[in-house]
Design a protein around this motif. Structure first.
Motif, short mmCIF file in Angstrom:
data_model
loop_
_atom_site.label_atom_id
_atom_site.label_comp_id
_atom_site.label_asym_id
_atom_site.label_seq_id
_atom_site.Cartn_x
_atom_site.Cartn_y
_atom_site.Cartn_z
N ARG A 247 -3.29 3.13 3.02
CA ARG A 247 -4.31 3.09 3.60
C ARG A 247 -4.98 4.45 3.56
N PHE A 248 -5.96 4.34 3.02
CA PHE A 248 -6.27 5.68 2.69
C PHE A 248 -7.23 6.14 3.88
N ALA A 261 -9.21 2.83 4.42
CA ALA A 261 -8.59 1.58 3.83
C ALA A 261 -8.30 0.79 2.79
N ARG A 262 -7.99 0.08 2.90
CA ARG A 262 -6.76 -0.39 2.46
C ARG A 262 -7.16 -0.41 0.66
N LEU A 263 -6.05 -0.06 0.22
CA LEU A 263 -5.78 -0.01 -1.52
C LEU A 263 -4.78 -0.73 -1.76
N LEU A 264 -4.74 -1.36 -3.23
CA LEU A 264 -3.19 -2.22 -3.36
C LEU A 264 -3.58 -0.67 -5.06
N VAL A 265 -1.77 -0.05 -4.79
CA VAL A 265 -1.86 1.68 -5.83
C VAL A 265 -0.74 0.57 -6.79
N THR A 266 -1.88 1.08 -7.86
CA THR A 266 -1.02 0.15 -8.80
C THR A 266 -1.11 1.15 -11.27
N ASP A 267 -0.84 1.29 -11.90
CA ASP A 267 -1.44 2.07 -12.48
C ASP A 267 -1.28 0.27 -13.96
#
Length: 304
Positions: A247-248, A261-267
């Motif tokens: 959550r940002f 704001a909910r974001l998915l974090v991945t590379d």
């Protein structure tokens, strides 16, 4: 890209009213396309070699891509001497060249269209089997009124000039600085926390994603990311993808600000892209993609 330019000329010629010139400024609706949304995945219908196919409407895909099963069912010839290394969520993968000479979409016959053929099936993100992806080699030939909440999109043809009014809506909308990649993908300027970045508008992604690098630049610490819940997802690549759900504090898109704001974090699979805006944001909004003017317009209030 030469193919896109040729397709654009052919489509605009098809869209021109009888007795008019392509040099006349103005656009008009060419076709309305039903869009089915299954588990946050937008699907459209087309015909290849006279056979119906279901394609994922994917503004993040650079080209039309078909699965191995679809290629066999449609009787397409694969050129195994021409392979391409591509990447997506799930890592790099190889695809092979195929040529579709009888491709119909939205009542338009698209001649000699090059496609990529996957050696495996797409992940089952929808309840319906999906034969492939409909990417920007087709979509960028139009200006597109994409109204996903109403399950439709309208393709516009004609000549977009500096005084052409777009979008032809009554609803309030906004635009933000945008750029089109060399292969036709649309990116919009957004702000996450303390950092401003370009986000790919990707109807092929069910959720919005940010890279670890961009997340850290926004003000989140590595310890906070490590403490965020993780899950496994599948993308277009062959391997499962580990993502963190974080959550940002604030996400700003145009004049709109979203707290927590909910974001998915991945590379995995993002390449040079710092962020993807997916269907969790795009699916509830009316959008206008102007590939001719290199602008995106977004309706201010999401549809219910």
């Amino acid at each position: 890209m030469r193919f896109i330019a040729l397709l654009l000329v052919l489509l605009l010629a098809a869209c021109a009213a009888p007795g008019t010139s392509l040099r006349t400024c103005g656009i008009r609706p060419f076709a309305e396309v039903p869009v089915a949304v299954s588990q946050n995945t937008p699907l459209v219908q087309a015909r290849i070699n006279g056979n119906p196919v279901t394609l994922l409407l994917d503004t993040g895909a650079e080209r039309v891509l078909l699965t191995q099963d679809a290629v066999k069912r449609l009787g397409l010839t694969i050129d195994t001497s021409r392979s391409f290394t591509e990447s997506g969520a799930g890592g790099a993968f190889s695809s092979f060249a195929a040529q579709v000479r009888d491709f119909e979409f939205a009542g338009l016959a698209i001649p000699d269209h090059p496609v990529s053929a996957l050696p495996y099936a797409l992940p089952a993100n929808s309840r319906e089997p999906v034969d492939g992806l409909l990417g920007v080699t087709v979509l960028s030939a139009f200006d597109i009124d994409m109204d996903l909440p109403k399950r439709k999109m309208t393709l516009y043809g004609g000549l977009v000039c500096s005084d052409t009014v777009i979008p032809p809506w009554r609803e309030p909308s906004f635009t933000a600085p945008a750029e089109v990649s060399p292969r036709g993908r649309m990116n919009l300027q957004v702000r996450v926390g303390a950092t401003t970045l370009m986000a790919l508008l990707d109807t092929g992604a069910t959720g919005s994603v940010i890279t670890t690098r961009a997340a850290l630049a926004s003000g989140v610490t590595a310890e906070e990311l490590a403490a965020s819940p993780s899950s496994i997802m599948r993308g277009i690549g062959p391997a499962p993808v580990t993502v963190r759900q974080h959550r940002f504090a604030e996400l700003q898109i145009g004049p709109q600000r979203f707290a927590n704001a909910r974001l998915l974090v991945t590379d995995s699979g993002l390449g040079t892209v710092d962020m993807i805006l997916g269907m969790d944001y795009l699916g509830s909004r009316r959008l206008w993609f102007s590939y001719a003017r290199k602008q995106v317009f977004i309706m201010v209030a999401p549809r219910q």
